[in-house]
Design a protein around this motif. Structure first.
Motif, PDB file in Angstrom:
ATOM      1  N   ARG A  33      43.801  46.385  39.251  1.00 42.33           N
ATOM      2  CA  ARG A  33      45.075  45.869  39.725  1.00 42.33           C
ATOM      3  C   ARG A  33      46.271  45.742  38.715  1.00 42.33           C
ATOM      4  N   GLY A  34      45.655  45.643  37.424  1.00 39.30           N
ATOM      5  CA  GLY A  34      46.528  45.381  36.275  1.00 39.30           C
ATOM      6  C   GLY A  34      46.961  46.524  35.559  1.00 39.30           C
ATOM      7  N   ILE A  35      46.666  47.878  36.079  1.00 38.58           N
ATOM      8  CA  ILE A  35      46.905  49.372  35.575  1.00 38.58           C
ATOM      9  C   ILE A  35      47.824  49.874  36.444  1.00 38.58           C
ATOM     10  N   SER A  36      49.026  49.727  36.053  1.00 41.09           N
ATOM     11  CA  SER A  36      50.426  50.516  37.047  1.00 41.09           C
ATOM     12  C   SER A  36      50.650  52.103  36.600  1.00 41.09           C
ATOM     13  N   GLU A  37      49.857  52.461  35.572  1.00 41.52           N
ATOM     14  CA  GLU A  37      49.992  53.812  35.218  1.00 41.52           C
ATOM     15  C   GLU A  37      48.981  54.689  35.926  1.00 41.52           C
ATOM     16  N   PRO A  38      49.387  55.823  35.949  1.00 42.95           N
ATOM     17  CA  PRO A  38      48.361  56.897  36.553  1.00 42.95           C
ATOM     18  C   PRO A  38      46.991  56.962  36.107  1.00 42.95           C
ATOM     19  N   GLY A  91      50.451  57.371  28.435  1.00 41.48           N
ATOM     20  CA  GLY A  91      51.031  56.827  29.619  1.00 41.48           C
ATOM     21  C   GLY A  91      49.692  57.022  30.824  1.00 41.48           C
ATOM     22  N   HIS A  92      48.415  57.239  30.476  1.00 38.70           N
ATOM     23  CA  HIS A  92      47.728  57.325  31.494  1.00 38.70           C
ATOM     24  C   HIS A  92      46.259  56.722  31.042  1.00 38.70           C
ATOM     25  N   THR A  93      45.544  56.143  31.817  1.00 42.78           N
ATOM     26  CA  THR A  93      44.373  55.509  31.842  1.00 42.78           C
ATOM     27  C   THR A  93      43.054  56.446  32.309  1.00 42.78           C
ATOM     28  N   LEU A  94      42.118  56.525  31.428  1.00 41.65           N
ATOM     29  CA  LEU A  94      40.804  57.272  31.910  1.00 41.65           C
ATOM     30  C   LEU A  94      39.747  56.150  32.585  1.00 41.65           C
ATOM     31  N   VAL A  95      39.505  56.282  33.703  1.00 43.48           N
ATOM     32  CA  VAL A  95      38.568  55.630  34.240  1.00 43.48           C
ATOM     33  C   VAL A  95      37.225  56.201  34.421  1.00 43.48           C
ATOM     34  N   LEU A  96      36.234  55.635  33.840  1.00 41.04           N
ATOM     35  CA  LEU A  96      35.032  56.619  33.773  1.00 41.04           C
ATOM     36  C   LEU A  96      33.920  55.394  34.685  1.00 41.04           C
ATOM     37  N   LEU A  97      33.500  56.467  35.587  1.00 41.76           N
ATOM     38  CA  LEU A  97      32.388  55.840  36.521  1.00 41.76           C
ATOM     39  C   LEU A  97      31.094  56.238  36.361  1.00 41.76           C
ATOM     40  N   ASP A  98      30.159  55.245  35.833  1.00 44.87           N
ATOM     41  CA  ASP A  98      28.625  55.824  36.026  1.00 44.87           C
ATOM     42  C   ASP A  98      28.014  55.305  37.238  1.00 44.87           C
ATOM     43  N   THR A  99      27.312  56.048  38.019  1.00 44.48           N
ATOM     44  CA  THR A  99      26.672  55.751  39.119  1.00 44.48           C
ATOM     45  C   THR A  99      25.199  55.516  38.816  1.00 44.48           C
TER      46      THR A  99
END
Length: 615
Positions: A33-38, A91-99
């Motif tokens: 919620r604290g990340i407003s960038e794409p 200006g972008h965030t890389l979100v990594l999801l490990d399942t």
């Protein structure tokens, strides 16, 4: 740079898997919620103990982070998240999801695995499928989760009259919304040769995804996972990784320096990371809406809630739910900015109408811009209308307070200037021959001092008219008592008094009319500004939707060409329907944005006043 105030030092659990039940991790959601960038979202899925976490750590630029584990026990449960600044996209965030590993013997619940796979697809913009050994029929059979997506995901919420028809064609829409597909083959030891010819990794994948001709049950089962990968995902890529080190050192992989790993493995890992960083798209929701960290948190909650209720996750419903949350928040955020700015103006009351109008225009425009940046899919303009009504109500209240402040100030000024006159009245200074002339000079002096005073506000002329009317009886009494004046002179003075009062009344009325005119012009200007910003917003959303459909069209045309080259004419012909449907949607969305969408939306939102602002 990740615009979150605190960089994430280690992964957080985004979706917990507790006894087969999925639930969201509040700490991870709060971070999002604290990340407003794409955000660019990369998820890895695959069988347990195949080295998924190591790839995620490499993408994060770290040696450790996601738990690797060195035994047959799966270390990752649920879905873990690591947010890092994107290495190449400013200006972008890389979100990594490990399942968590699919097929974990400790779970014994394939349905749970299917939902983990489904969520990875729904949340990511690039899906990495990690496997070991080789891409053969056995490996594709283990990827049976992809064949179940048409039962586990809906694009649209089915209408009551055509629910069956809609559901039948929904999986053909997946390519618009699904992530890019990357197959990472680990511990690959074979020579990449087909018919004695060296082939690339991508050619190797395409060879493995070749369809068989025929209508028998075995052929259909053989083709099904291959067709799903080809039809559902807009692009596909393959990387074949050799062993990173000797088998004896595999359990120490997390502690080994990168330079101690096999050079071929390092080279493949570098190419893999470069591809993901360069080619992974920004995450978008249905309709081409760019997803920020905050929006991603809404999607996570919506999808997990749907699954928990036993519903099939629906892309359209998720976007609608997300839009409602964001649009409500957008209204609140925009109004807070307007309210804060106008509260500062309030401290300077009273003001002339031009001054308060100027501040209102500036702050209202800023508030609308804040709303437009955060809102989306406000298709009938209802949230913009809500913001307009809220700000207009506040502004109307402020105008009233400005009038009251102006009236208080003006009355005080007049009373202060009148005090010496009241004293003379009490002393009887005007009750003597020639007293009326003295009174008139004193009264004219009051008016002159009053008119010299600046910043009296919008009620200046009205209050003066009321003052003159209040004092007319007093003036007439002094006039009639003045023995120095003849009856004819008294009648002339009475006429002058009436003329002065009438002139002041006309002046006050003219000022009221001018203020009404300015207020109406400001209403029109505000609505025109809102119209302009809404038009720009909807045009941007239309461009995003067009881009979404263009990517789908390119993917379908490429797949059709490939099928024709391989002799699958019937399958290629079937794709024609999907291609034509995309073309129809493209044509519809490229229509006149104002006439087709914006005009009806504004008429709904602003009713009869819309006709006024279009004049």
């Amino acid at each position: 740079m990740n615009n979150h105030p605190n960089l994430m030092k280690s992964p957080l659990c985004l979706i917990e898997n507790v006894h087969g039940e999925l639930r969201t991790g509040e700490q991870a959601l709060e971070y999002l919620r604290g990340i407003s960038e794409p955000v660019v979202v990369v998820a890895v899925v695959g069988l347990y103990r195949t080295g998924k976490s190591y790839l995620m750590n490499r993408l994060a630029g770290k040696q450790t982070g996601f738990a690797l584990g060195s035994t047959i026990e799966s270390k990752t449960k649920g879905i873990w998240m690591w947010c890092v600044p994107h290495p190449i996209k400013t200006g972008h965030t890389l979100v990594l999801l490990d399942t968590e590993g699919l097929g974990d013997v400790d779970k014994g619940d394939s349905k749970n695995d299917a939902w983990i796979f489904c969520l990875a697809v729904l949340l990511s913009s690039t899906l990495v499928y990690n496997s070991r050994g080789t891409i053969d029929n056995r490996a594709l059979e283990k990827l049976h989760y992809v064949t179940e997506l048409s039962q586990q995901i809906k694009v649209k919420s089915a209408g009551p009259s055509s629910a069956g028809d809609e559901e039948d064609g929904q999986d053909s829409q997946f390519v618009k919304f699904f992530p890019n597909f990357v197959w990472a083959v680990r511990d690959f030891t074979l020579d990449r040769k087909i018919d004695g010819r060296d082939v690339t990794e991508d050619e190797y994948l395409e060879f493995a995804l070749k369809l068989k001709k025929g209508l028998g049950k075995n052929v259909i089962n053989y083709n099904l996972p291959r067709q799903c990968i080809r039809n559902y995902f807009p692009s596909r890529k393959c990387f074949t990784f050799p062993f990173p080190t000797t088998r004896e050192n595999m359990s120490n992989l997390e502690r080994m320096d990168v330079n101690d790993l096999c050079p071929d493995f390092r080279e493949t890992a570098d190419r893999f990371c470069e591809y993901v960083f360069t080619e992974s798209r920004v995450k978008t929701a249905k309709g081409g809406h760019v997803v920020s960290g905050r929006l991603l948190s809404h999607l996570v909650c919506t999808y997990v809630d749907m699954i928990a209720r036993g519903d099939v996750p629906c892309l359209e419903n998720a976007v609608v739910a997300m839009a409602q949350i964001e649009n409500r928040t957008a209204v609140q955020e925009a109004f807070r900015l307007y309210e804060s700015g106008m509260e500062q103006v309030k401290n300077t009351l009273p003001l002339e109408l031009n001054e308060i109008l100027s501040q209102h225009q500036k702050i209202n425009t800023m508030a609308t811009e804040v709303f437009m940046r955060r809102s989306f899919k406000d298709e009938n303009g209802s949230y913009l209308k809500e913001l307009a009504e809220t700000t207009d109500k506040f502004y109307a209240g402020l105008l009233l307070q400005n009038e009251e402040a102006s009236e208080r100030k003006c009355r005080k000024l007049l009373m202060d200037f009148y005090a010496p006159v009241a004293q003379k009245l009490q002393e009887g200074r005007y009750a003597q021959p020639g007293g009326y002339d003295v009174y008139c000079r004193d009264r004219d002096n009051i008016l002159a001092q009053y008119r010299k005073q600046a910043n009296k506000g919008v009620r200046a002329e009205d209050v003066l008219e009321e003052f003159m009317k209040e004092k007319s009886a007093e003036s007439n009494s002094i006039l009639q008592a003045d023995q120095k004046l003849t009856e004819n002179e008294k009648r002339m003075q009475e006429d002058r008094e009436r003329t002065d009062l009438m002139e002041q009344r006309i002046k006050a009325e003219q000022e009221r009319q001018e203020e009404m005119k300015k207020t109406l012009e400001e209403d029109r200007r505000s609505q025109r500004e809102r119209l302009k910003q809404l038009e720009e917003k909807m045009e941007e959303e239309r461009r995003q939707q067009q881009k979404e459909m263009q990517l789908a069209m390119e993917s379908k045309l490429k797949e059709q060409r490939d099928l024709l080259e391989k002799g699958f004419k019937e399958e290629a012909d079937l794709l024609n329907e999907e291609i034509q449907q995309i073309r129809i949607e493209q044509a519809e969305s490229s229509g006149n944005i104002f006439q087709d969408i914006l005009l009806p939306a504004l008429k709904t939102a602003f009713g009869g006043f819309f006709n006024l602002i279009r004049r």
